[in-house]
Design a protein around this motif. Structure first.
Motif, PDB file in Angstrom:
ATOM      1  N   ASP A   1       0.824  -1.400   0.045  1.00  0.00           N
ATOM      2  CA  ASP A   1       0.034  -0.087   0.111  1.00  0.00           C
ATOM      3  C   ASP A   1       0.981   1.203   0.199  1.00  0.00           C
ATOM      4  O   ASP A   1       0.419   2.224  -0.345  1.00  0.00           O
ATOM      5  CB  ASP A   1      -0.777   0.041   1.109  1.00  0.00           C
ATOM      6  CG  ASP A   1      -2.151  -1.035   1.185  1.00  0.00           C
ATOM      7  OD1 ASP A   1      -2.305  -1.498   0.226  1.00  0.00           O
ATOM      8  OD2 ASP A   1      -2.735  -1.247   2.069  1.00  0.00           O
ATOM      9  N   GLY A   2       2.122   1.052   0.604  1.00  0.00           N
ATOM     10  CA  GLY A   2       2.735   2.355   0.624  1.00  0.00           C
ATOM     11  C   GLY A   2       3.898   2.420  -0.200  1.00  0.00           C
ATOM     12  O   GLY A   2       4.995   3.323  -0.399  1.00  0.00           O
ATOM     13  N   LEU A   3       4.138   1.580  -1.406  1.00  0.00           N
ATOM     14  CA  LEU A   3       5.086   1.370  -2.485  1.00  0.00           C
ATOM     15  C   LEU A   3       4.757   2.473  -3.623  1.00  0.00           C
ATOM     16  O   LEU A   3       3.809   2.381  -4.191  1.00  0.00           O
ATOM     17  CB  LEU A   3       4.897   0.122  -3.074  1.00  0.00           C
ATOM     18  CG  LEU A   3       5.891  -0.418  -3.990  1.00  0.00           C
ATOM     19  CD1 LEU A   3       7.386  -0.251  -3.707  1.00  0.00           C
ATOM     20  CD2 LEU A   3       5.501  -1.627  -4.755  1.00  0.00           C
ATOM     21  N   ALA A   4       5.560   3.167  -3.590  1.00  0.00           N
ATOM     22  CA  ALA A   4       5.555   4.353  -4.782  1.00  0.00           C
ATOM     23  C   ALA A   4       5.794   3.716  -5.921  1.00  0.00           C
ATOM     24  O   ALA A   4       6.566   2.739  -6.146  1.00  0.00           O
ATOM     25  CB  ALA A   4       6.697   5.353  -4.462  1.00  0.00           C
ATOM     26  N   ASP A   5       5.155   4.234  -7.105  1.00  0.00           N
ATOM     27  CA  ASP A   5       5.464   3.686  -8.335  1.00  0.00           C
ATOM     28  C   ASP A   5       6.916   3.661  -8.841  1.00  0.00           C
ATOM     29  O   ASP A   5       7.514   2.752  -9.387  1.00  0.00           O
ATOM     30  CB  ASP A   5       4.819   4.674  -9.382  1.00  0.00           C
ATOM     31  CG  ASP A   5       3.160   4.154  -9.399  1.00  0.00           C
ATOM     32  OD1 ASP A   5       2.759   3.136  -8.306  1.00  0.00           O
ATOM     33  OD2 ASP A   5       2.305   4.922  -9.753  1.00  0.00           O
ATOM     34  N   GLU A   6       7.693   4.741  -8.535  1.00  0.00           N
ATOM     35  CA  GLU A   6       8.909   4.917  -9.134  1.00  0.00           C
ATOM     36  C   GLU A   6       9.977   3.604  -8.245  1.00  0.00           C
ATOM     37  O   GLU A   6      10.953   3.238  -9.030  1.00  0.00           O
ATOM     38  CB  GLU A   6       9.473   6.116  -8.844  1.00  0.00           C
ATOM     39  CG  GLU A   6       9.616   6.688  -7.485  1.00  0.00           C
ATOM     40  CD  GLU A   6       8.309   7.508  -7.132  1.00  0.00           C
ATOM     41  OE1 GLU A   6       8.371   8.301  -6.171  1.00  0.00           O
ATOM     42  OE2 GLU A   6       7.257   7.210  -7.882  1.00  0.00           O
ATOM     43  N   VAL A   7       9.441   3.391  -7.253  1.00  0.00           N
ATOM     44  CA  VAL A   7      10.384   2.464  -6.266  1.00  0.00           C
ATOM     45  C   VAL A   7      10.040   1.272  -7.036  1.00  0.00           C
ATOM     46  O   VAL A   7      11.029   0.089  -7.050  1.00  0.00           O
ATOM     47  CB  VAL A   7      10.035   2.270  -4.974  1.00  0.00           C
ATOM     48  CG1 VAL A   7      10.963   1.411  -4.186  1.00  0.00           C
ATOM     49  CG2 VAL A   7      10.357   3.887  -4.308  1.00  0.00           C
ATOM     50  N   PHE A   8       8.945   0.883  -7.226  1.00  0.00           N
ATOM     51  CA  PHE A   8       8.350  -0.275  -7.902  1.00  0.00           C
ATOM     52  C   PHE A   8       9.129  -0.732  -9.258  1.00  0.00           C
ATOM     53  O   PHE A   8       9.731  -1.659  -9.526  1.00  0.00           O
ATOM     54  CB  PHE A   8       7.021  -0.447  -8.162  1.00  0.00           C
ATOM     55  CG  PHE A   8       6.476  -1.758  -8.756  1.00  0.00           C
ATOM     56  CD1 PHE A   8       6.274  -3.108  -8.064  1.00  0.00           C
ATOM     57  CD2 PHE A   8       6.234  -1.581 -10.291  1.00  0.00           C
ATOM     58  CE1 PHE A   8       5.832  -4.075  -9.022  1.00  0.00           C
ATOM     59  CE2 PHE A   8       5.496  -2.738 -10.953  1.00  0.00           C
ATOM     60  CZ  PHE A   8       5.644  -4.073 -10.357  1.00  0.00           C
ATOM     61  N   HIS A   9       9.170   0.535  -9.969  1.00  0.00           N
ATOM     62  CA  HIS A   9       9.767   0.479 -11.259  1.00  0.00           C
ATOM     63  C   HIS A   9      11.260   0.140 -11.139  1.00  0.00           C
ATOM     64  O   HIS A   9      11.848  -0.580 -12.055  1.00  0.00           O
ATOM     65  CB  HIS A   9       9.594   1.563 -12.092  1.00  0.00           C
ATOM     66  CG  HIS A   9       8.075   2.068 -12.490  1.00  0.00           C
ATOM     67  ND1 HIS A   9       7.401   0.980 -13.413  1.00  0.00           N
ATOM     68  CD2 HIS A   9       7.214   2.916 -12.607  1.00  0.00           C
ATOM     69  CE1 HIS A   9       6.282   1.355 -13.542  1.00  0.00           C
ATOM     70  NE2 HIS A   9       6.114   2.549 -13.209  1.00  0.00           N
TER      71      HIS A   9
END
Length: 259
Positions: free
Chosen positions: A106-114
């Motif tokens: 839930d707290g995962l930012a898109d840029e970190v996932f990428h």
């Protein structure tokens, strides 16, 4: 008279990413011990130089080629330098990975996932695509990806990392099917908790470490030297009929009851 040992990598050239420490370093050392010429690679030049020098000092052959696997140009330069130095790549070990986030998805930012998927999956595909043509031409080669048992399980803290490791497992299966007709094998190792700097946040937590040890049939967490010999086997003639597989090395934790 017996012939050569079955784990014999004489005249083989191996690139090992993330090999300045931990599992990657142990794998590089074991490959060199088996006779391979090894390329030590990670982001920082000095640690790479130190590992390569240590291998040479022990009688092996190694060079250092720093590389940030998140940059395609640097991936290309890593392979190009290896080819310029030794003329081929017989073995590729994709060990480098990142995990910049601990916590709920839930707290995962898109840029970190990428970033996680880019570094842990896409870069492995880049590397495989660069070395595969030479392997296919010679009808001989081994590609190994270091995954994780996290790719087989859910977890409330490292869910994004685990997704990347599950993707690596599927990448291995897909490439194994594509490259198999050319006698190029592609496999993965899925370690459990291993005492490395990468996993320091996990094994340095006394409660978590004790919980893992209690649930592990062998009663301990792993060491890089528990993983490296398995890598040498999969990259050698001893593993000549193994492809598309994920070999779990976790002390038995994934097959044990949770209580």
């Amino acid at each position: 008279m017996f012939g050569k040992p079955i784990i014999d990598l004489s005249d083989k050239v191996a690139i090992v990413t993330g090999s300045s420490r931990g599992i990657g370093r142990a794998i590089a050392e074991h490959l060199a011990r088996a006779g391979a010429r090894v390329v030590i690679s990670s982001r920082k030049p000095t640690p790479c130089d130190e590992v390569a020098e240590a291998i040479r000092g022990a009688g092996g052959q190694a060079i250092a080629v720093p590389c940030n696997i998140s940059e395609k140009a640097q991936v290309d330069a890593l392979v190009d330098r290896t080819l310029a130095e030794w003329g081929k790549v017989d073995i590729l070990v994709c060990n480098a990975a990142t995990n910049p986030y601990f916590g709920s998805l839930d707290g995962l930012a898109d840029e970190v996932f990428h970033k996680i998927m880019h570094n842990n999956v896409l870069s492995n595909l880049w590397l495989a695509k660069r070395v595969a043509p030479g392997m296919i031409e010679r009808r001989d080669g081994a590609i190994l990806m270091i995954s994780s048992i996290g790719g087989l399980r859910g977890d409330p803290l490292i869910g994004a990392y685990n997704m990347s490791k599950a993707a690596d497992m599927q990448l291995v299966r897909s490439l194994a099917v594509e490259y198999g007709p050319h006698n190029v094998r592609v496999n993965a190792i899925a370690p459990g908790l291993v005492k490395t700097d990468f996993a320091r946040a996990l094994w340095q937590n006394p409660d978590l470490k004790q919980m893992v040890e209690r649930r592990t049939p062998l009663g301990r967490i792993g060491d890089p030297d528990d993983i490296a010999p398995l890598a040498a086997l999969l990259c050698s003639p001893a593993g000549s009929f193994i492809t598309g597989q994920v070999l779990v090395a976790d002390g038995g934790v994934t097959i044990a009851a949770a209580w």
